[in-house]
Design an enzyme around this catalytic site. Structure first.
Site, PDB file in Angstrom:
ATOM      1  N   GLY B  15       1.337  -1.487   0.055  1.00  0.00           N
ATOM      2  CA  GLY B  15       0.352   0.148   0.435  1.00  0.00           C
ATOM      3  C   GLY B  15       1.080   1.386   0.049  1.00  0.00           C
ATOM      4  N   THR B  16       1.602   1.274   1.136  1.00  0.00           N
ATOM      5  CA  THR B  16       3.262   2.313   1.106  1.00  0.00           C
ATOM      6  C   THR B  16       2.316   3.461   1.567  1.00  0.00           C
ATOM      7  OG1 THR B  16       3.553   1.165   0.015  1.00  0.00           O
ATOM      8  CG2 THR B  16       4.574   2.793  -0.267  1.00  0.00           C
ATOM      9  N   THR B  17       3.525   4.495   1.847  1.00  0.00           N
ATOM     10  CA  THR B  17       3.308   5.506   1.531  1.00  0.00           C
ATOM     11  C   THR B  17       5.284   5.648   1.145  1.00  0.00           C
ATOM     12  OG1 THR B  17       2.330   6.273   3.431  1.00  0.00           O
ATOM     13  CG2 THR B  17       4.440   8.390   3.024  1.00  0.00           C
TER      14      THR B  17
END
Lengths: 236, 236
Positions: B15-17
């Site tokens: 998903g990540t940032t």
């Protein structure tokens, strides 16, 4: 190395664009061609990148402006840089003018379309060679034509009517810039993917200049905007 | 009836940032550490900042498999390039190799990448390579699903010419804010700072991060709260 970097198996497919640029507007004027485009790179509905240069010079005599998928435009620039390099290597005193570049692009775009693997762009190609002004456009399905004024995307619907009304032969540079700014302001009001940071590119027999980025003033102080739903609450 | 623990056969996606920021003297790369398979957190301490060379790192988002394979190929090519060149490769070369793979396989890949590093010619540089394979050299860039929550934050907080400490603090604060609101981001904050002295990794576990709106300071147990002097622990 080649089949690791790119696969042949997947080229038979129409894709969808990810990072896109919106309208480009171009007009002929007294000394040559003027092009305008904003610096936005949208990612769907997000205005993700705001300093994307969508206009570039091509050789000595042409400029290209692109809307659509930015990665495909970057690839087109690689093709054009190679085209101009090979042209220069002939070292024969002749160099590709805008007509030639436009024709090359048309063939590339149409042939990709026939393979169901288009370059997802609408391009404006303008230039001057030996005093002859040239302004053309070509898009992802290979439709191409020249005119005194061209536009891509929303520009076709919003800018060209203004140009049909107000363009005339032998516009001065100042008149041309004002006319393009009028078009770009309308696009800023009415195109959701427009961004208020634009450049104007000029090409004449002398060469190409692309302006530094700048922003347009907008006007909101109309009486009708003050209380638009008085007497009709809930409307807009 | 059976409460699903998430589709365990869904592809692993980060998903990540991810964030990349230049500062006066180098770059800071930052990322969260959550890898999810559907709704299940497959890895809560992933390392999304991957080394390509001694002086160039890449932040990975999107499909875990796709981003890993792209990194692996680029690391392999860069290794050979470094040997042939006889000196560390530039950030630009690394970024363009990533672009080549991303662009030529755009139909099959689903990964957004940030390449950052330092070389002696250009100093610290950040390149954003979103879906589609567009390449953009930027003073800072954000990516991943968590980045949606950070556009406004960076519009306000980013300044040109920050110090290393300021840049690191900005990145940690930003990833932490994204984790607070994005379900697909979480875990710890990892940063890698790259400058002329090399690359250095930092690790910020959840308890060292600031608390945001509606977040409470973590406790060992309710029992500790009850036994403390405060009169309000039980509400009837």
């Amino acid at each position: 190395m080649n089949n690791l970097i790119g696969s042949d198996a997947d080229s038979q497919r129409t894709l969808y664009p990810y990072v896109t640029g919106t309208s480009v507007v171009g007009i002929k004027y007294k000394d040559g061609i003027l092009l305008a485009a904003d610096m936005g790179g949208s990612y769907g509905s997000t205005l993700r990148y705001k300093t994307v240069e969508r206009m570039k010079s091509v050789g000595k005599h042409s400029i290209i402006g692109a809307s659509g998928e930015i990665s495909d435009f970057q690839e087109i620039m690689r093709y054009l840089d190679e085209l101009i390099l090979y042209d220069n290597m002939w070292d024969d005193g002749n160099s590709f003018g805008p007509k030639e570049v436009h024709n090359y692009l048309t063939r590339v775009m149409y042939n990709r379309r026939n393979k169901f693997n288009p370059l997802w762009n609408s391009l404006v190609l303008g230039g001057v060679k030996n005093g002859q002004k040239y302004l053309g456009t070509v898009n992802m399905i290979g439709v191409h034509y020249e005119d005194n004024h061209v536009a891509t995307g929303f520009g076709n619907h919003l800018s060209r009517p203004i140009l049909r009304d107000e363009w005339h032969e032998n516009l001065t540079f100042e008149e041309g810039v004002k006319l393009l700014e009028k078009c770009m302001r309308v696009l800023l009001y009415r195109d959701r993917s427009a961004v208020n940071k634009l450049q104007i590119a000029k090409i004449t027999e002398e060469g190409v200049t692309i302006s530094q980025p700048y922003s347009l003033k907008t006007f909101w102080n109309f009486a009708a905007f003050q209380n638009p739903t008085v007497g009709a609450e809930g409307s807009w | 009836m059976d409460v699903s623990s998430g589709d365990l056969n869904a592809p692993h996606s980060m998903g990540t940032t991810i964030i990349g920021v230049t500062y006066d003297g180098g770059v800071v790369l930052g990322a969260d550490s959550r890898t999810s398979t559907g709704m299940y957190v497959a890895n809560r301490a992933s390392d999304k900042i991957t080394q390509l060379t001694d002086n160039v790192y890449i932040c990975r988002s999107g499909s875990a498999a796709d981003s890993q394979i792209v990194s692996d190929y680029v690391r392999y090519y860069l290794h050979q390039h470094t040997i042939q060149l006889g000196q560390p490769s530039t950030v630009k070369v690394a970024a363009n190799l990533v672009r080549l793979i991303s662009y030529n396989n755009k139909n099959m890949l689903q990964t957004g990448l940030i390449v950052g590093g330092w070389d002696k010619y250009e100093g610290g540089k950040i390149y954003g390579i979103p879906l589609g394979g567009t390449i953009l050299e930027l003073p800072f860039t954000i990516g991943g699903s968590g980045s949606s929550y950070l556009y406004g934050f960076f519009d306000q907080a980013w300044k040109e010419g920050m110090t290393q400490e300021e840049a690191e603090q900005l990145v940690v604060k930003a990833v932490s804010l994204a984790i607070a609101r994005d379900g697909a981001s979480g875990g710890v904050v990892r940063t890698v700072t790259i400058n002329k002295d090399g690359a250095s990794r930092k690790f910020y576990p959840g308890d060292t991060l600031p608390l945001w709106h509606e977040e409470l300071a973590p406790q060992d147990s309710l029992l500790d709260i009850l036994s403390s002097a405060s009169p309000e622990p039980m509400i009837c």
